[in-house]
Design an enzyme around this catalytic site. Structure first.
Site, short mmCIF file in Angstrom:
data_model
loop_
_atom_site.label_atom_id
_atom_site.label_comp_id
_atom_site.label_asym_id
_atom_site.label_seq_id
_atom_site.Cartn_x
_atom_site.Cartn_y
_atom_site.Cartn_z
N ASP A 178 4.75 -4.10 -7.28
CA ASP A 178 3.67 -2.54 -6.60
C ASP A 178 4.86 -1.51 -7.57
OD1 ASP A 178 5.88 -3.70 -5.35
OD2 ASP A 178 6.04 -2.01 -4.18
N ASP B 153 8.14 6.20 8.62
CA ASP B 153 7.71 6.93 9.16
C ASP B 153 7.06 7.76 8.40
OD1 ASP B 153 9.34 7.74 6.90
OD2 ASP B 153 10.63 8.64 8.29
N GLY B 154 6.64 7.41 6.51
CA GLY B 154 5.74 7.92 5.67
C GLY B 154 6.15 9.71 4.84
N GLY C 25 0.87 -1.30 -0.02
CA GLY C 25 -0.04 0.12 -0.17
C GLY C 25 0.99 1.06 -0.38
N GLY D 270 2.33 3.45 1.69
CA GLY D 270 2.93 3.74 2.78
C GLY D 270 3.42 5.18 3.18
N ARG D 271 3.76 6.29 2.17
CA ARG D 271 3.56 7.25 2.04
C ARG D 271 3.48 8.55 1.25
NH1 ARG D 271 10.36 7.67 0.97
NH2 ARG D 271 10.50 5.97 -0.87
N LYS E 238 4.04 12.47 -2.32
CA LYS E 238 4.33 11.51 -2.10
C LYS E 238 6.17 12.16 -1.01
CE LYS E 238 8.16 7.46 -3.52
NZ LYS E 238 9.01 7.15 -4.78
N ARG F 188 -1.73 0.49 -9.71
CA ARG F 188 -0.25 -0.66 -9.72
C ARG F 188 -0.61 -2.11 -10.41
NH1 ARG F 188 3.72 2.26 -6.25
NH2 ARG F 188 2.43 3.89 -6.49
P1 AMP Z 1 9.20 1.09 -2.49
O1 AMP Z 1 10.06 0.45 -3.04
O2 AMP Z 1 10.08 2.24 -2.61
O3 AMP Z 1 8.01 1.19 -4.02
O4 AMP Z 1 8.30 1.05 -1.17
C1 AMP Z 1 7.66 -0.26 -1.26
C2 AMP Z 1 6.94 0.13 -0.42
O5 AMP Z 1 7.36 0.90 1.01
C3 AMP Z 1 5.80 0.82 -0.34
O6 AMP Z 1 4.63 0.11 0.33
C4 AMP Z 1 6.18 2.23 0.17
O7 AMP Z 1 5.00 2.47 0.60
C5 AMP Z 1 6.14 1.74 1.76
N1 AMP Z 1 7.75 2.54 2.02
C6 AMP Z 1 8.84 2.84 1.50
N2 AMP Z 1 8.72 3.97 2.52
C7 AMP Z 1 8.61 4.35 2.92
C8 AMP Z 1 8.28 5.49 4.45
N3 AMP Z 1 9.65 6.57 4.69
N4 AMP Z 1 7.26 5.30 4.85
C9 AMP Z 1 6.14 4.18 4.87
N5 AMP Z 1 5.87 4.06 3.94
C10 AMP Z 1 7.21 3.79 3.27
MG MG Z 2 6.82 1.81 -4.59
#
Ligand code: AMP
Ligand code: MG
Length: 522
Positions: free
Chosen positions: A269, A134-135, A99, A101-102, A122, A199
């Site tokens: 994703d 931390d989002g 999902g 996350g940020r 973002k 996605r």
């Molecule tokens: P990514 O590989 O960067 O596309 O991220 C994979 C997952 O980790 C996704 O669900 C993002 O929303 C989550 N995510 C990455 N960095 C953060 C963050 N700093 N805070 C919250 N969720 C994160």
């Molecule tokens: Mg991602």
């Protein structure tokens, strides 16, 4: 004031809760969530093209009111922010619910071109999908996403866009090398723009939970909104939809290969259902042409997402989507086969067309033509040779009055080191065959050169260039971000006076973090 709509959340099931407690969210495609305010937002950069695309005004966008919105501190009337629920296969393994996350979608904006665009922040704070994170997002990765989205667009590669880059005034703690040395870094927020951020993983999550009703609602929304030409939702339409996503993904990855872009984290994703480049993280541009190269240090051992493996991974990901769509395809696995075949055929055709064009050829005719392209790629990989400089240099060779009799100086500039004589001799032989082949195009050499320059970029967002802009921004100077954005707006033009931006990666950048390899820490 712009008018915002919320078609996605009005037409699909959502989470009844709206708190940001990390949790599994079932039976819902999204959760309403408010951005978390930041302390001192400052607009670092914006894309004039995206401002225009959205029918906004440059001066207005720079006003305090807009900057508050672009940093998540305020909402325009009509904005109903939410985060999307999705899962994904990460590095080949099913990872369950992930999902946004940020990332928080603020709303959809009806643009003058008739398209509807989602505005998504973002780094806007925690959501139910933040898990333990931390989002937030750091300035360095936000600069990279902002610049590369726009650079890709100007190269003609399908991509999500970036409206703005805001520094939050808050710090974010990151252990950049995952080695137990966390540091405070400046935080930032990019406002991303796309018709949809859906996605492959949104579809996968529904099916992984056996929630076929939810899967169908998602598929119906997607098809109706974004693929209306395929017809009303039905088994045949879902099959056509799968085929179309396979086709778009194949085209996208052929395009990446042709410009030397390595995504770095092709998890499902991070695969757009619209065939856009999405989620710029530890991506990189090939400097020396090494098909085994990946920019992502997290992937250094397996190299799953290396340049030369992107086409195969694209296909693997399309298969995951096909599996996710199975309940709507009534379990007809031949449709997966058909989709994969579609992917394969499209990729081969697209790649051939793109590399033919790079060599000034209108198409690849016979086996000799294919051998010519393959010979070039194999030769490039033998010694450290800059991909961008090599292909750009070819247009200067094509206009020579005769086939070269010695290895051209303009192409020597593409080498990263001393190159053995036999390699030069082999290169010269290839150039001779190629030069002679170009004469059979029946087109004036100057016109061939013009066509080649229109597909072989002079300027790409080399990793070290982005890193230089980041270093300056950390020191309070955003001018390099602005300069890079401006150069990358016209990647195929010569742009006299800006040759430095087209230079080979300097030696100091060979193994400097951010210039050659990046961690996922962002
Ligand atoms: P990514 O590989 O960067 O596309 O991220 C994979 C997952 O980790 C996704 O669900 C993002 O929303 C989550 N995510 C990455 N960095 C953060 C963050 N700093 N805070 C919250 N969720 C994160
Ligand atoms: Mg991602």
């Amino acid at each position: 004031m712009p008018q915002f709509t919320s078609q996605f959340i009005e037409s699909t099931p959502g989470d009844p809760l709206s708190d940001t407690r990390p949790r599994q969210v079932h039976g819902a495609l999204w959760s309403k969530v408010q951005p978390t305010p930041v302390s001192a937002p400052r607009l670092v950069a914006f894309s004039p093209e995206v401002v225009r695309l959205l029918g906004l005004d440059e001066a207005a966008l720079q006003s305090a009111e807009w900057v508050q919105v672009l940093s998540g501190n305020a909402l325009w009337p009509g904005m109903v922010p939410y985060s999307a629920n999705y899962g994904g296969h990460q590095f080949g393994n099913w990872a369950g619910q992930l999902g946004d996350g940020r990332a928080i979608v603020l709303g959809e904006l009806l643009a003058p071109d008739g398209g509807r665009y989602e505005l998504q922040l973002k780094g806007a704070g925690r959501t139910p999908y933040s898990r333990r994170a931390d989002g937030r997002a750091v300035l360095r990765s936000s600069i990279r996403e902002f610049l590369c989205s726009e650079a890709m667009h100007h190269l003609g590669v399908p991509t999500t866009r970036a409206l703005s880059l805001v520094a939050t005034g808050d710090t974010v703690i990151r252990d950049m090398f995952y080695d137990g040395h966390p540091e405070a870094e400046p935080g930032a927020i990019v406002c991303r723009v796309a018709p949809s951020f859906l996605r492959f993983g949104n579809f996968e999550l529904c099916t992984s939970r056996g929630d076929v009703a939810l899967l169908q609602k998602l598929a119906d929304y997607t098809v109706t909104q974004f693929f209306p030409e395929l017809g009303k939702p039905s088994k045949d339409t879902y099959a056509a939809f799968f085929g179309e996503v396979a086709r778009r993904t194949a085209k996208l990855i052929a395009h990446w290969q042709a410009v030397g872009f390595v995504h770095g984290v092709m998890n499902t994703d991070n695969m757009s259902i619209l065939g856009l480049t999405i989620d710029y993280g530890p991506y990189g541009w090939i400097d020396d042409f090494d098909p085994g190269w990946t920019p992502n240090t997290t992937d250094a051992d397996q190299r799953r997402y290396r340049y030369g493996n992107q086409p195969a991974i694209g296909m693997w990901n399309v298969e995951r989507l096909g599996v996710a769509l199975m309940p709507l395809l009534e379990g007809d696995e031949t449709l997966i086969e058909a989709g994969l075949l579609e992917y394969d055929r499209t990729f081969e055709t697209e790649l051939a067309a793109r590399f033919a064009a790079k060599l000034g050829l209108s198409s690849l005719g016979d086996k000799a033509d294919f051998d010519l392209v393959n010979g070039c790629i194999a030769w490039l990989a033998e010694e450290e040779t800059d991909m961008t400089l090599f292909f750009r240099g070819l247009s200067r060779v094509v206009t020579a009055p005769a086939a070269p009799v010695e290895f051209p100086a303009v192409l020597r500039e593409a080498f990263y080191g001393q190159v053995p004589e036999p390699h030069l001799a082999k290169g010269l032989q290839w150039l001779t065959t190629w030069w002679q082949r170009t004469r059979r195009e029946g087109v004036a050499p100057a016109e061939l050169a013009r066509r080649m320059d229109a597909v072989n970029p002079k300027y790409v967002l080399r990793n070290y260039l982005a890193q230089e802009a980041i270093d300056a921004a950390h020191a309070g100077d955003n001018s390099k971000v602005h300069a890079l954005l401006d150069v990358m707006r016209r990647p195929f033009d010569e742009q006299p006076g800006r040759e430095a931006y087209a230079a080979r990666r300097p030696d100091w950048a060979r193994s400097k973090p951010g210039c050659s390899a990046l961690s996922c820490s962002s």
